[in-house]
Write a protein that holds these residues in place. Structure first.
Motif, mmCIF file in Angstrom:
data_model
loop_
_atom_site.group_PDB
_atom_site.id
_atom_site.type_symbol
_atom_site.label_atom_id
_atom_site.label_comp_id
_atom_site.label_asym_id
_atom_site.label_seq_id
_atom_site.Cartn_x
_atom_site.Cartn_y
_atom_site.Cartn_z
ATOM 1 N N SER A 164 0.860 -1.239 0.071
ATOM 2 C CA SER A 164 -0.010 0.101 -0.039
ATOM 3 C C SER A 164 0.897 1.200 -0.090
ATOM 4 O O SER A 164 0.743 2.152 -0.880
ATOM 5 C CB SER A 164 -0.831 0.015 1.208
ATOM 6 O OG SER A 164 -1.797 1.125 1.436
ATOM 7 N N ALA A 165 1.769 1.243 0.767
ATOM 8 C CA ALA A 165 2.893 2.476 0.652
ATOM 9 C C ALA A 165 3.364 2.606 -0.460
ATOM 10 O O ALA A 165 3.841 3.714 -1.045
ATOM 11 C CB ALA A 165 3.810 2.162 1.966
ATOM 12 N N TRP A 168 1.241 3.952 -3.202
ATOM 13 C CA TRP A 168 0.934 5.531 -2.683
ATOM 14 C C TRP A 168 2.121 6.617 -3.112
ATOM 15 O O TRP A 168 1.719 7.492 -3.711
ATOM 16 C CB TRP A 168 0.487 5.607 -1.256
ATOM 17 C CG TRP A 168 0.353 7.008 -0.786
ATOM 18 C CD1 TRP A 168 1.039 7.944 -0.109
ATOM 19 C CD2 TRP A 168 -0.681 7.730 -0.738
ATOM 20 N NE1 TRP A 168 0.534 9.174 0.389
ATOM 21 C CE2 TRP A 168 -0.670 8.887 -0.207
ATOM 22 C CE3 TRP A 168 -1.938 7.411 -1.436
ATOM 23 C CZ2 TRP A 168 -1.483 9.916 -0.332
ATOM 24 C CZ3 TRP A 168 -2.880 8.516 -1.413
ATOM 25 C CH2 TRP A 168 -2.805 9.698 -0.921
ATOM 26 N N ALA A 173 -0.293 9.771 -5.530
ATOM 27 C CA ALA A 173 -1.808 10.151 -5.477
ATOM 28 C C ALA A 173 -2.232 10.850 -4.156
ATOM 29 O O ALA A 173 -1.684 10.671 -3.218
ATOM 30 C CB ALA A 173 -2.476 8.761 -5.564
ATOM 31 N N THR A 174 -3.200 11.662 -4.466
ATOM 32 C CA THR A 174 -3.777 12.559 -3.386
ATOM 33 C C THR A 174 -5.233 12.449 -3.511
ATOM 34 O O THR A 174 -5.632 12.614 -4.697
ATOM 35 C CB THR A 174 -3.191 13.826 -3.378
ATOM 36 O OG1 THR A 174 -1.922 14.239 -3.371
ATOM 37 C CG2 THR A 174 -3.836 14.906 -2.175
ATOM 38 N N ASP A 180 -12.292 10.556 0.563
ATOM 39 C CA ASP A 180 -11.195 9.769 0.250
ATOM 40 C C ASP A 180 -10.341 9.569 1.501
ATOM 41 O O ASP A 180 -9.893 8.806 1.662
ATOM 42 C CB ASP A 180 -10.526 10.060 -1.016
ATOM 43 C CG ASP A 180 -11.310 10.277 -2.126
ATOM 44 O OD1 ASP A 180 -11.920 9.021 -2.384
ATOM 45 O OD2 ASP A 180 -11.483 11.047 -3.087
ATOM 46 N N TRP A 181 -10.072 10.875 2.377
ATOM 47 C CA TRP A 181 -9.267 10.939 3.316
ATOM 48 C C TRP A 181 -9.758 9.999 4.358
ATOM 49 O O TRP A 181 -8.992 9.111 5.098
ATOM 50 C CB TRP A 181 -9.131 12.305 3.765
ATOM 51 C CG TRP A 181 -7.819 13.026 3.201
ATOM 52 C CD1 TRP A 181 -8.276 14.111 2.341
ATOM 53 C CD2 TRP A 181 -6.644 12.818 3.057
ATOM 54 N NE1 TRP A 181 -7.182 14.706 1.773
ATOM 55 C CE2 TRP A 181 -6.148 13.792 2.176
ATOM 56 C CE3 TRP A 181 -5.442 11.716 3.507
ATOM 57 C CZ2 TRP A 181 -4.639 14.011 1.814
ATOM 58 C CZ3 TRP A 181 -4.380 11.699 3.338
ATOM 59 C CH2 TRP A 181 -3.918 12.962 2.354
ATOM 60 N N LEU A 184 -9.099 6.421 3.305
ATOM 61 C CA LEU A 184 -7.684 6.033 3.558
ATOM 62 C C LEU A 184 -7.232 5.784 4.782
ATOM 63 O O LEU A 184 -6.583 4.957 5.127
ATOM 64 C CB LEU A 184 -7.013 7.318 2.654
ATOM 65 C CG LEU A 184 -5.307 6.940 2.873
ATOM 66 C CD1 LEU A 184 -5.058 5.724 1.890
ATOM 67 C CD2 LEU A 184 -4.711 8.198 2.314
ATOM 68 N N TRP A 188 -5.937 2.434 6.411
ATOM 69 C CA TRP A 188 -4.661 1.981 7.256
ATOM 70 C C TRP A 188 -4.902 1.557 8.656
ATOM 71 O O TRP A 188 -4.273 1.018 9.018
ATOM 72 C CB TRP A 188 -3.940 3.391 6.773
ATOM 73 C CG TRP A 188 -3.119 3.225 5.869
ATOM 74 C CD1 TRP A 188 -3.430 3.828 4.611
ATOM 75 C CD2 TRP A 188 -1.582 2.798 5.815
ATOM 76 N NE1 TRP A 188 -2.347 3.407 3.577
ATOM 77 C CE2 TRP A 188 -1.170 2.870 4.375
ATOM 78 C CE3 TRP A 188 -0.690 2.202 6.610
ATOM 79 C CZ2 TRP A 188 0.068 2.646 3.819
ATOM 80 C CZ3 TRP A 188 0.364 1.894 6.210
ATOM 81 C CH2 TRP A 188 1.003 2.028 4.859
ATOM 82 N N LEU A 239 -9.734 6.325 -7.092
ATOM 83 C CA LEU A 239 -8.267 6.557 -7.471
ATOM 84 C C LEU A 239 -7.700 5.176 -8.409
ATOM 85 O O LEU A 239 -6.513 5.732 -8.751
ATOM 86 C CB LEU A 239 -7.353 6.418 -5.962
ATOM 87 C CG LEU A 239 -7.929 7.497 -4.993
ATOM 88 C CD1 LEU A 239 -6.905 7.447 -3.772
ATOM 89 C CD2 LEU A 239 -8.104 8.863 -5.470
ATOM 90 N N LEU A 241 -6.235 2.674 -7.472
ATOM 91 C CA LEU A 241 -5.169 2.338 -7.080
ATOM 92 C C LEU A 241 -5.387 1.030 -5.900
ATOM 93 O O LEU A 241 -6.275 1.211 -5.062
ATOM 94 C CB LEU A 241 -4.338 3.385 -6.323
ATOM 95 C CG LEU A 241 -3.897 4.499 -7.307
ATOM 96 C CD1 LEU A 241 -3.155 5.548 -6.555
ATOM 97 C CD2 LEU A 241 -2.792 4.008 -8.151
ATOM 98 N N LEU A 243 -4.817 0.390 -3.096
ATOM 99 C CA LEU A 243 -4.540 0.737 -1.586
ATOM 100 C C LEU A 243 -5.029 -0.153 -0.677
ATOM 101 O O LEU A 243 -4.167 0.182 0.740
ATOM 102 C CB LEU A 243 -4.649 2.035 -1.333
ATOM 103 C CG LEU A 243 -4.074 3.256 -2.359
ATOM 104 C CD1 LEU A 243 -4.800 4.710 -2.115
ATOM 105 C CD2 LEU A 243 -2.722 3.522 -1.960
#
Length: 243
Positions: A164-165, A168, A173-174, A180-181, A184, A188, A239, A241, A243
């Motif tokens: 995942s890291a 990222w 990506a942001t 999304d935050w 995320l 995590w 995204l 991705l 993650l």
């Protein structure tokens, strides 16, 4: 999304059953676990668009495997578990390709590795929690199977964190918004940090052979692992991705 989550859970449970020392565990445990896999295979078949042979094969294998363990035929029962692990890995690969599709912004191999690590986290927490319940009725059972599952949980959580890291930082990506935050953060804290902390706690608890407390911790581990993997699926829709 439901189909992809289901195959990750199914694959993870099958891999944990294949990797654990089965000689030290009563046949009834594997009978129950294979019935769980049977239910997940049926759910996968219902959640998949269009007819697919894979879920049917998984369901048939799980049914006959459960019958073999009911009859305490451990050798052919173990062979069925190995077959289930192999077929579920193939279905995980197919599910990753179908779910990620052409919108993925990371290499397919990275998606496959991330899904495999996520499957291992889901499978280790679920299998470990259910295995812990066996110690309530068989307190003299050796701790080796539960310790093996817990070790695999720690390795899977570490691998998932590294992948995942890496995704990222490589993608730079942001998240595009507050939602999304939130996803995320859940991904995590619940999906990676939660299972890792559960692994450490279980390791410490089992030093005192307190399997009841270890089972309670793994129950929480199941919940946070589910939250984390589902949050990762929601993040993927925004995204693209792993993650």
């Amino acid at each position: 999304m439901l189909a992809h989550f289901t195959i990750r859970l199914l694959c993870g449970v099958a891999l944990m059953l294949a990797a654990m020392p089965r000689r030290d565990v009563a046949s009834a445990f594997f009978k129950i676990m294979l019935r769980l896999i049977l239910g997940l295979a049926v759910l996968l078949a219902l959640a998949t668009d269009g007819p697919r042979l894979g879920p049917i094969v998984l369901a048939v294998l799980a049914f006959f495997g459960s019958a073999l363990w009911t009859l305490e035929l451990s050798r052919p029962g173990s062979a069925v578990i190995i077959l289930l692990a192999g077929v579920s890995l193939e279905e995980l690969w197919r599910g990753t390709v179908l779910f990620r599709g052409t919108a993925a912004t990371a290499p397919l191999a990275l998606h496959l590795a991330a899904d495999l690590a996520g499957a291992a986290v889901l499978g280790a927490t679920m299998t470990g929690m259910l295995l812990g319940h066996r110690y309530l009725t068989a307190p003299g059972m050796p701790l080796a199977p539960l310790l093996r599952i817990n070790t695999l949980l720690g390795g899977a959580a570490l691998l998932r964190a590294v992948l995942s890291a890496a995704v990222w930082f490589e993608a730079g990506a942001t998240p595009v918004g507050e939602t999304d935050w939130i996803w995320l953060g859940l991904r995590w804290t619940a999906g990676i940090l939660g299972p890792a902390v559960a692994c450490l706690m279980v390791w410490r608890i089992l030093k005192y052979r307190n399997t009841q407390s270890a089972t309670g911790v793994l129950f929480v581990g199941v919940i946070v692992a589910f939250i984390g993997e589902l949050a990762a699926d929601l993040l993927y829709h925004d995204l693209h991705l792993p993650l």
